[in-house]
Scaffold this active site. Structure first.
Site, short mmCIF file in Angstrom:
data_model
loop_
_atom_site.label_atom_id
_atom_site.label_comp_id
_atom_site.label_asym_id
_atom_site.label_seq_id
_atom_site.Cartn_x
_atom_site.Cartn_y
_atom_site.Cartn_z
N ARG A 268 0.87 -1.18 0.00
CA ARG A 268 0.00 0.00 0.00
C ARG A 268 0.90 1.22 0.00
NH1 ARG A 268 -2.25 0.42 5.41
NH2 ARG A 268 -0.85 2.18 5.58
N HIS A 272 -3.46 4.18 4.90
CA HIS A 272 -4.59 3.25 5.00
C HIS A 272 -5.87 3.96 4.57
CE1 HIS A 272 -7.43 0.35 6.52
NE2 HIS A 272 -7.97 1.28 7.27
N TYR A 281 4.36 4.19 11.49
CA TYR A 281 4.60 2.75 11.61
C TYR A 281 5.40 2.14 10.45
CZ TYR A 281 0.35 2.78 8.71
OH TYR A 281 -0.57 3.03 7.72
C1 LIG Z 1 -14.98 -6.27 11.80
C2 LIG Z 1 -14.10 -5.05 11.76
N1 LIG Z 1 -13.10 -4.92 12.64
C3 LIG Z 1 -12.29 -3.84 12.59
C4 LIG Z 1 -12.49 -2.86 11.66
C5 LIG Z 1 -11.57 -1.65 11.60
N2 LIG Z 1 -10.68 -1.74 10.43
C6 LIG Z 1 -10.95 -1.05 9.31
S1 LIG Z 1 -9.82 -1.36 8.12
C7 LIG Z 1 -8.97 -2.42 9.09
C8 LIG Z 1 -7.73 -3.10 8.57
C9 LIG Z 1 -7.99 -4.06 7.48
O1 LIG Z 1 -6.79 -4.48 6.93
P1 LIG Z 1 -6.71 -5.44 5.69
O2 LIG Z 1 -7.70 -6.53 5.82
O3 LIG Z 1 -5.30 -5.85 5.54
O4 LIG Z 1 -7.17 -4.56 4.44
P2 LIG Z 1 -6.58 -3.19 3.88
O5 LIG Z 1 -7.28 -2.09 4.60
O6 LIG Z 1 -5.11 -3.18 4.13
O7 LIG Z 1 -6.91 -3.18 2.44
C10 LIG Z 1 -9.57 -2.52 10.35
C11 LIG Z 1 -9.05 -3.36 11.45
C12 LIG Z 1 -13.57 -3.03 10.75
N3 LIG Z 1 -13.82 -2.14 9.78
N4 LIG Z 1 -14.35 -4.14 10.81
#
Ligand SMILES: Cc1ncc(C[n+]2csc(CCOP(=O)(O)OP(=O)(O)O)c2C)c(N)n1
Length: 376
Positions: A268, A272, A281
């Site tokens: 990425r 985020h 980080y």
């Molecule tokens: C069930 C749930 N837990 C926590 C969150 C908060 N949250 C939003 S994005 C994220 C990280 C997700 O990371 P990843 O699956 O690697 O996808 P990326 O955002 O890197 O594309 C989190 C923990 C959420 N949206 N839904």
């Protein structure tokens, strides 16, 4: 590089290296040999348009026009490569960062921003694009996608005897989602039911600030071994390889042979979301390392080397990207806040008694604040 951990580059399918050199791989060649120079220019255009839109959306968020934006910067090859392998009657369940895939499915990109302006859950018709609405609840859609895939099978859309008419589901999520219960349940359910689904994991190395190294001890693709799903690791910054492995995986799923998991190893390049500060980080050195592996620059280098990217074509795409940016800005600024009662629309495909009762209650409640309601 750790050869065993989740950031290993061991066994990544790569057909175009970071300098734009074509690598021969007899296993994957059959999935790309039909591609013409025009197709490759098309991939470059798709990635360029996606990035231009992405930058525009980031600017709009910075100007206060959007509540939030989720950039896909750096993940264009994984998304365009896989997206271009999808065809009718396949069906896509995205998470929230799949703007490139949305583009390949013919979604008009500004429509995505209704969600990020807090107006709608996304204003495209999922059925018209075979592209579901975005899901912000991490991993929840993996179960919906698995159920949908099983239904496609029951509807005779899989292994029908005519491979050109068969379909499968592609479900996108990130590395962080692979730690979720829902996703693991989906893997198991899909495996034991031979569901026609491709789980496409974009390992962009972070779940917000949590690195993949805190999510796994082994490459994420190996999660599939434990439930008996075949998997492949692909260089997610290589659009050709992403296309090839998705072609293979979809063929497998559409034929009735069951699910596949693809781990697209990428990075990425941006934050985020616009609420995040990645300098907290990760290091500048890391960002520079991955800037050398930019997915668009890689294909561009290949095309230029082979004299397949004329100045005219570049100017055409540049103009197209500019026009998309302008149209996006104008659209976002023109959107009015919709009446609150519209939140009850589209809950179900057909009218539903309980939803109608809630709509009527909310209508009365809203009116109670007006003169008309106060005297009722
Ligand atoms: C069930 C749930 N837990 C926590 C969150 C908060 N949250 C939003 S994005 C994220 C990280 C997700 O990371 P990843 O699956 O690697 O996808 P990326 O955002 O890197 O594309 C989190 C923990 C959420 N949206 N839904």
């Amino acid at each position: 590089m750790d050869r065993h951990g989740p950031l290993s580059d061991d066994g990544l399918v790569t057909l175009l290296d970071r300098h734009g050199e074509r690598l021969a791989d007899p296993d994957w060649e059959p999935y790309v040999e039909h591609l013409t120079a025009e197709d490759l220019r098309g991939f470059w255009r798709d990635m360029t348009m996606t990035r231009a839109f992405d930058m525009e959306a980031t600017s709009l968020q910075r100007q206060g026009e959007l509540g939030l934006w989720v950039p896909a910067l750096g993940q264009e090859a994984a998304q365009i490569g896989s997206g271009r392998a999808i065809r009718e009657p396949d069906y896509v369940f995205p998470s929230y960062r799949e703007h490139g895939v949305a583009f390949t499915r013919g979604v008009d990109l500004p429509q995505i921003l209704t969600l990020f302006r807090g107006l709608e859950h996304g204003s495209w018709d999922p059925a018209a694009h075979s592209f579901h609405l975005y899901t912000l609840v991490i991993g929840a859609h993996s179960l919906h996608a698995t159920g949908y895939a099983m239904a496609m099978d029951r509807d005779g859309l899989v292994a029908s005897g005519n491979p050109d008419a068969d379909g499968a589901v592609v479900c996108y999520y990130g590395d962080g989602a692979t730690s979720q219960g829902d996703v693991n349940e989906a893997h198991i359910f899909a495996a034991v039911n031979d569901a026609p689904i491709v789980f496409f994991v974009q390992n962009n190395q972070f779940a917000i600030s949590e690195p993949t190294t805190r999510q796994a001890k082994v490459p994420l693709a190996r999660r599939a071994d434990g439930v008996g799903i075949p998997s492949v690791r692909v260089d997610g910054n290589d659009v050709l390889a992403s296309y090839a492995v998705t072609q293979w995986a979809l063929k497998h799923a559409r034929s009735g042979a069951g699910p596949v998991l693809i781990e697209a190893f990428t990075y990425r390049m941006g934050a985020h979301t616009t609420s995040d500060d990645p300098t907290r980080y990760r290091t500048r050195a890391d960002e520079e390392h991955w800037a050398q592996r930019d997915p668009i620059a890689r294909l561009e280098a290949y095309l230029l080397k082979h004299g397949e990217l004329s100045d005219e074509f570049r100017a055409e795409v540049e103009a197209e990207a500019k026009a998309l940016g302008k149209r996006t800005r104008e659209a976002v600024k023109s959107w009015e806040r919709p009446p609150l009662l519209t939140m009850f629309d589209h809950v179900y495909a057909e009218p539903h008694q309980q939803v109608e009762a809630e709509r009527a209650w909310f209508d009365r409640y809203q009116r109670s604040f007006t003169d008309e309601g106060a005297h009722a």
